[in-house]
Scaffold this active site. Sequence first.
Site: not given
Length: 781
Positions: A456, A758
Amino acid sequence: MESYLNENFGGVKPKHSSDEALGRWRKVVGVVKNPKRRFRFTANLGKRSEAAAMKRTNQEKLRVAVLVSKAALQFIHGLAPQSEYTVPAAVKAAGYGICAEELSSVVESHDIKKLKAHGGTEGLLSKVSTSESDGVSTSKDKLASRQEIFGINKFAETEARSFWVFVWEALHDMTLMILAACAFFSLVVGIATEGWPKGAHDGLGIVASILLVVFVTATSDYRQSLQFKDLDKEKKKITVQVIRSGYRQKLSIYELLVGDIVHLSIGDQVPADGLFVSGFSLLINESSLTGESEPVAVNAENPFLLSGTKVQDGSCKMLVTTVGMRTQWGKLMATLSEGGDDETPLQVKLNGVATIIGKIGLVFAVVTFAVLTESLFRRKIMDGSYLSWSGDDALELLEFFAIAVTIVVVAVPEGLPLAVTLSLAFAMKKMMNDKALVRHLAACETMGSATSICSDKTGTLTTNHMTVVKACICGKIKEVEKSSDAKSLFSELPDSVMTMLSQSIFNNTGGDVVINQDGKREILGTPTEAAILELGLSLGGDFQAVRKATTLIKVEPFNSAKKRMGVVIQLPGGAFRAHCKGASEIILASCSKYLNDQGNAVPLDSATVAHLNATIESFANEALRTLCLAYIEVADGFSANDAIPEEGYTCIGIVGIKDPVRPGVKESVAICRSAGITVRMVTGDNINTAKAIARECGILTEGGLAIEGPDFRTKSAEEMYKLIPKIQVMARSSPLDKHTLVKNLRTTHEEVVAVTGDGTNDAPALHEADIGLAMGIAGTE
């Protein structure tokens, strides 16, 4: 050997091995040495199948209870009122109007009638001496009395095994049992022939060796079990946001008490049984308890929240009504024993090697014993003394037997699989020192063989410390990194625009501005929300005043699929207005007007659209994350059940948020590349922002492909197969696009994939990957 290992142990995979495959190879292993010790830190297949059966039974019971109670409610309403509830004297003396059992029964049986008899959620708030705005009092006496009356939020754990249990287990080793028998006969024959103490030397020597082995093994295993217990405690640390004495603070779920007001948002696990107090668009996934995959809408009409369930969408404040073993999750946990982790492929293969060597050792031990015994018999026959046997001959035979047993002991590398488990636990400990918490031991091993990393961007490659550095409002682009820049922007904008901007920033947010216990102002919420709220405050806005001036009618929290967030507010005059913010291109596409420099809403023409798109692109090329703010006037009579409009908005402005790249990322990417690992960036951001950051990190190289999620998902399976190896950046991706990419890499391209993320939008990909690394500030449970 490789083909033998694959034939017998090939069915065991890094993830989701079948119990049949695990059981099959254990039968192969069970012949040699102490299986009880060998499988100590791995899944107990018998207990696991018992637990699964019990869990299914419990789920069925709970599902039936919930369905029956819902159906029964329709009949109950017409019946006579229930008998009055009387408060126990001890509870009344402590200042509460309801006991723990009654609270538990209200939530567990989803009993709306009983809830209404207690005055609804409002009535229960006063009965447990708490309030929605202030929570429970933090004075020590009151917290202690609350704990005493209602209990604490901890689950009963299995007692730690004592050192003597490990000693007993170590004695179960077949080799040691044979040696013990050998020692016994050696003592009997030695004392009979040579007397005490001379004849007992050999036997006592073997006994001493056995005791030494047993105590060294037991001590080592006992220390390991303590280490595993510490790791397990660390793994279970989860914090939630709670209001106590008027201040919002973070607390461990184990410190929660009945009466606490807990803030829940997407991705959170419900930490205790409770009731919905206030919130928006709340969907709860109860599959862990009821087995039903359909999410349940929780609101004022159906306010029941059960521990162990997950928030799938929306946000809310929850009143904790039941904690610990009285909760549904606690009752479920009481009936289950954890099955342990499955073995890793390396542990399985090492067990296989140990077994093969063990069997070879066993054969050689038998052959050696046979050869030595045969030589003794031959000598006795040649001497003619084969009919007379002395104690010395018996001792010689025992010596031959001891040599054979020694061969088995030396040959079988029983400690080999255990050594792997310990080295993985040691790696786990080291990673914890680097602030990385490993949930499954096997991940440490699989991590070493990763060939592809899908990362990410926000909060993983970047620091997640966001600040608004540029803004384009009323067509003017201004730098607003410093508060002086923000104040100069404030002076240039018409009052009507400033009012609209403050209203949009402070109402359309999942964050909060609070005064903490030190009397300082604190911004709570995700880093993106915090950055925008910071801009609103530096423009001179007052969060509380703006919020009080209007009434929130509906909130649609930020959704990774739609890439937007929206609210509907009622203005002081009674009119309704919707505010929306999200990915710039998406929000701008749904706008038909914009606010000009006089503060008037004028239709968007092609020149203005081109200028705004160019602004978005220029922000993105500077590696800024862009968000667009917009509003629309909504027709009177809007209710919370109506959908928020998706078209016809008026653009207020565009902000550019800086999220600096973490130090050391470029070097890490270079190390991965030199090790033959492909690093790919998968993000929900604009493609230009993604490319700029990917170049800065060294991820996007010559010949590499950057693609947008909407393009990627339209490709056929054949096109995907050719395309995926070239993809280095995927922008504007939805959670499903990430999942598709990871699944294809794992299955069709047979890569070992690690995913770092996250947030909740990364959850499907994290789950699909061979190794999922949930990172950072917002790496939720």
